[in-house]
Write a protein that holds these residues in place. Structure first.
Motif, PDB file in Angstrom:
ATOM      1  N   SER A  28     -32.024-137.373  61.607  1.00 12.02           N
ATOM      2  CA  SER A  28     -31.933-138.155  60.375  1.00 12.02           C
ATOM      3  C   SER A  28     -30.848-137.594  59.462  1.00 12.02           C
ATOM      4  O   SER A  28     -30.140-138.360  58.789  1.00 12.02           O
ATOM      5  CB  SER A  28     -33.286-138.182  59.652  1.00 12.02           C
ATOM      6  N   LEU A  29     -30.667-136.276  59.455  1.00 12.59           N
ATOM      7  CA  LEU A  29     -29.601-135.677  58.656  1.00 12.59           C
ATOM      8  C   LEU A  29     -28.237-136.066  59.204  1.00 12.59           C
ATOM      9  O   LEU A  29     -27.329-136.431  58.442  1.00 12.59           O
ATOM     10  CB  LEU A  29     -29.747-134.154  58.643  1.00 12.59           C
ATOM     11  N   PHE A  30     -28.079-135.989  60.515  1.00 10.46           N
ATOM     12  CA  PHE A  30     -26.801-136.360  61.136  1.00 10.46           C
ATOM     13  C   PHE A  30     -26.426-137.802  60.783  1.00 10.46           C
ATOM     14  O   PHE A  30     -25.298-138.082  60.360  1.00 10.46           O
ATOM     15  CB  PHE A  30     -26.896-136.193  62.652  1.00 10.46           C
ATOM     16  N   ASP A  31     -27.372-138.701  60.937  1.00  8.29           N
ATOM     17  CA  ASP A  31     -27.089-140.110  60.667  1.00  8.29           C
ATOM     18  C   ASP A  31     -26.746-140.333  59.194  1.00  8.29           C
ATOM     19  O   ASP A  31     -25.813-141.080  58.865  1.00  8.29           O
ATOM     20  CB  ASP A  31     -28.292-140.971  61.048  1.00  8.29           C
ATOM     21  N   ALA A  32     -27.490-139.667  58.296  1.00 13.53           N
ATOM     22  CA  ALA A  32     -27.247-139.843  56.865  1.00 13.53           C
ATOM     23  C   ALA A  32     -25.872-139.316  56.465  1.00 13.53           C
ATOM     24  O   ALA A  32     -25.157-139.955  55.678  1.00 13.53           O
ATOM     25  CB  ALA A  32     -28.340-139.125  56.064  1.00 13.53           C
ATOM     26  N   CYS A  33     -25.493-138.172  56.992  1.00 23.27           N
ATOM     27  CA  CYS A  33     -24.208-137.568  56.631  1.00 23.27           C
ATOM     28  C   CYS A  33     -23.033-138.317  57.249  1.00 23.27           C
ATOM     29  O   CYS A  33     -21.965-138.430  56.638  1.00 23.27           O
ATOM     30  CB  CYS A  33     -24.173-136.110  57.073  1.00 23.27           C
ATOM     31  N   GLN A 146     -34.488-120.662  44.195  1.00 23.80           N
ATOM     32  CA  GLN A 146     -35.262-121.564  45.046  1.00 23.80           C
ATOM     33  C   GLN A 146     -34.357-122.593  45.727  1.00 23.80           C
ATOM     34  O   GLN A 146     -34.542-122.909  46.916  1.00 23.80           O
ATOM     35  CB  GLN A 146     -36.334-122.271  44.217  1.00 23.80           C
ATOM     36  N   VAL A 147     -33.392-123.111  44.997  1.00 25.27           N
ATOM     37  CA  VAL A 147     -32.487-124.100  45.584  1.00 25.27           C
ATOM     38  C   VAL A 147     -31.595-123.457  46.646  1.00 25.27           C
ATOM     39  O   VAL A 147     -31.260-124.090  47.655  1.00 25.27           O
ATOM     40  CB  VAL A 147     -31.643-124.784  44.493  1.00 25.27           C
ATOM     41  N   LEU A 148     -31.229-122.198  46.463  1.00 23.97           N
ATOM     42  CA  LEU A 148     -30.411-121.522  47.476  1.00 23.97           C
ATOM     43  C   LEU A 148     -31.166-121.382  48.796  1.00 23.97           C
ATOM     44  O   LEU A 148     -30.577-121.533  49.875  1.00 23.97           O
ATOM     45  CB  LEU A 148     -29.971-120.150  46.963  1.00 23.97           C
ATOM     46  N   LEU A 149     -32.457-121.106  48.718  1.00 27.43           N
ATOM     47  CA  LEU A 149     -33.265-121.069  49.940  1.00 27.43           C
ATOM     48  C   LEU A 149     -33.302-122.445  50.589  1.00 27.43           C
ATOM     49  O   LEU A 149     -33.255-122.561  51.825  1.00 27.43           O
ATOM     50  CB  LEU A 149     -34.680-120.590  49.619  1.00 27.43           C
ATOM     51  N   LEU A 150     -33.383-123.477  49.769  1.00 19.93           N
ATOM     52  CA  LEU A 150     -33.383-124.845  50.284  1.00 19.93           C
ATOM     53  C   LEU A 150     -32.036-125.170  50.935  1.00 19.93           C
ATOM     54  O   LEU A 150     -31.989-125.798  52.003  1.00 19.93           O
ATOM     55  CB  LEU A 150     -33.669-125.812  49.135  1.00 19.93           C
ATOM     56  N   GLY A 151     -30.945-124.744  50.310  1.00 22.99           N
ATOM     57  CA  GLY A 151     -29.627-124.979  50.885  1.00 22.99           C
ATOM     58  C   GLY A 151     -29.466-124.317  52.236  1.00 22.99           C
ATOM     59  O   GLY A 151     -28.904-124.905  53.171  1.00 22.99           O
ATOM     60  N   ALA A 152     -29.964-123.090  52.361  1.00 24.10           N
ATOM     61  CA  ALA A 152     -29.891-122.396  53.647  1.00 24.10           C
ATOM     62  C   ALA A 152     -30.709-123.128  54.707  1.00 24.10           C
ATOM     63  O   ALA A 152     -30.306-123.214  55.879  1.00 24.10           O
ATOM     64  CB  ALA A 152     -30.383-120.960  53.485  1.00 24.10           C
ATOM     65  N   ALA A 153     -31.865-123.676  54.309  1.00 22.56           N
ATOM     66  CA  ALA A 153     -32.686-124.447  55.241  1.00 22.56           C
ATOM     67  C   ALA A 153     -31.950-125.689  55.723  1.00 22.56           C
ATOM     68  O   ALA A 153     -31.991-126.046  56.909  1.00 22.56           O
ATOM     69  CB  ALA A 153     -34.007-124.838  54.576  1.00 22.56           C
ATOM     70  N   LEU A 154     -31.241-126.348  54.802  1.00 27.23           N
ATOM     71  CA  LEU A 154     -30.516-127.559  55.190  1.00 27.23           C
ATOM     72  C   LEU A 154     -29.325-127.214  56.077  1.00 27.23           C
ATOM     73  O   LEU A 154     -28.953-128.008  56.955  1.00 27.23           O
ATOM     74  CB  LEU A 154     -30.054-128.306  53.938  1.00 27.23           C
ATOM     75  N   MET A 155     -28.738-126.042  55.910  1.00 29.10           N
ATOM     76  CA  MET A 155     -27.667-125.609  56.815  1.00 29.10           C
ATOM     77  C   MET A 155     -28.223-125.359  58.215  1.00 29.10           C
ATOM     78  O   MET A 155     -27.551-125.641  59.219  1.00 29.10           O
ATOM     79  CB  MET A 155     -26.990-124.352  56.280  1.00 29.10           C
TER      80      MET A 155
END
Length: 326
Positions: A28-33, A146-155
């Protein structure tokens, strides 16, 4: 065009084994990006109460701080006092997009530069953040972590989406040279538009880094995303989700496979709109070049040369405070 949804929850805990949930999130991430460059991110794990506190903190300070209090933390050009050319408070019209003044006020915050000196004068982006008060600093520092942890998860999710090892991007983002803006948008009334000719709340632009995690109040119809037909689509807030978009570095990393989509803010409502984007960026010294797997998917030729993120950011920030000559 509608914005798709991506569930990042399978990637929040680092080091978990592969799973069908991860594969579904990555697809879903691939398609969205690839197709849009913007999406709603759910399953992010950041409490609603935290998000509301951040927005309330910005609104209260922007609407109650005196001109003198705002001047204390005003952005200053590099080489003057505690200024580094970027950090601090910007009055309405000071921020510039494509040579045009934007109709908003903001406090700009950045990660600590890896070679920042202990005292002024500072080179561009080498200074300390200019905080309104200790409470503001504590609330935002906790939230940004907290957002930095989220960013790493999305990477990690992105790595799986590109058929790479899940930790592939970790050396490039540890630590992230993040950016955060606390923004207040007064209503763009006819009188304001007359006083600020050609300007909008924030002019059409793409973002510079990897991901933008946008936290905003409930105002609808303000954030506009450019569609494939050149028209504008509203990216209205959805409860429990971030609006996330691809930045220039991801577009270059993926050789154009992922889209760094142009967007703008046109706030015509009667309320004072508040938004807090956190820009999840590569490390200052990270060298970004098109990934071979993405080059193969996009015609076999690199569309971008290599770039060091910090140098790229400096070039962009340098144009943020100078308007076109009238």
């Amino acid at each position: 065009m509608t914005l798709p949804f991506v569930d990042v929850s399978p990637f929040l805990e680092k080091g978990t084994p592969p799973s069908s949930a991860k594969e579904a999130s990555a697809k879903s991430l691939f398609d969205a990006c690839r197709d849009v460059g913007f999406f709603y991110l759910k399953g992010h794990g950041i409490p609603k109460e935290t998000c509301e506190l951040v927005l309330d903190t910005v609104r209260q300070w922007m609407l109650t701080a005196t001109d003198e209090e705002k001047a204390v933390i005003a952005r200053k050009d590099a080489g003057f006092g505690d200024g580094d050319g970027a950090r601090g408070y910007q009055k309405i019209g000071e921020n510039v997009t494509l040579g045009k003044s934007d109709f908003h006020e903001a406090i700009d915050l950045y990660a600590a530069h890896p070679s920042a000196p202990r005292s002024p004068p500072y080179q561009p982006l080498h200074g300390p953040n200019l905080w309104p008060n200790p409470s503001f600093s504590k609330i935002f520092t906790t939230y940004i972590d907290q957002v930095l942890l989220l960013g790493a998860a999305l990477m990690r999710c992105m790595a799986v989406a590109l058929s790479l090892p899940e930790d592939h991007f970790e050396p490039f983002i540890s630590p992230s040279f993040w950016v955060c803006r606390a923004i207040g948008y007064p209503p763009l009334t006819p009188e304001a538009m007359e006083a600020n000719p050609g300007g909008v709340g924030c002019g059409a632009h793409s973002d510079y880094g990897c991901w933008t995690f946008l936290l905003t109040d409930e105002t609808k119809g303000a954030l506009k995303v450019e569609g494939k037909d050149g028209g504008w689509v509203d990216a209205n807030p959805v409860e429990g989700c971030y609006v996330v978009n691809v930045g220039d570095m991801l577009m270059q990393w993926t050789n154009g496979l992922f889209k760094s989509t142009v967007h703008q803010v046109v706030h015509l409502g009667s309320n004072y709109r508040v938004s807090v984007p956190v820009f999840f960026e590569p490390s200052w010294d990270a060298k970004i070049s098109p990934l071979e797997t993405c080059v193969a998917k996009t015609g076999g030729m690199p569309l971008y040369g290599g770039v060091t993120y910090g140098e790229y950011l400096l070039g962009k920030v340098a144009s943020n405070f100078y308007t076109e000559e009238k």
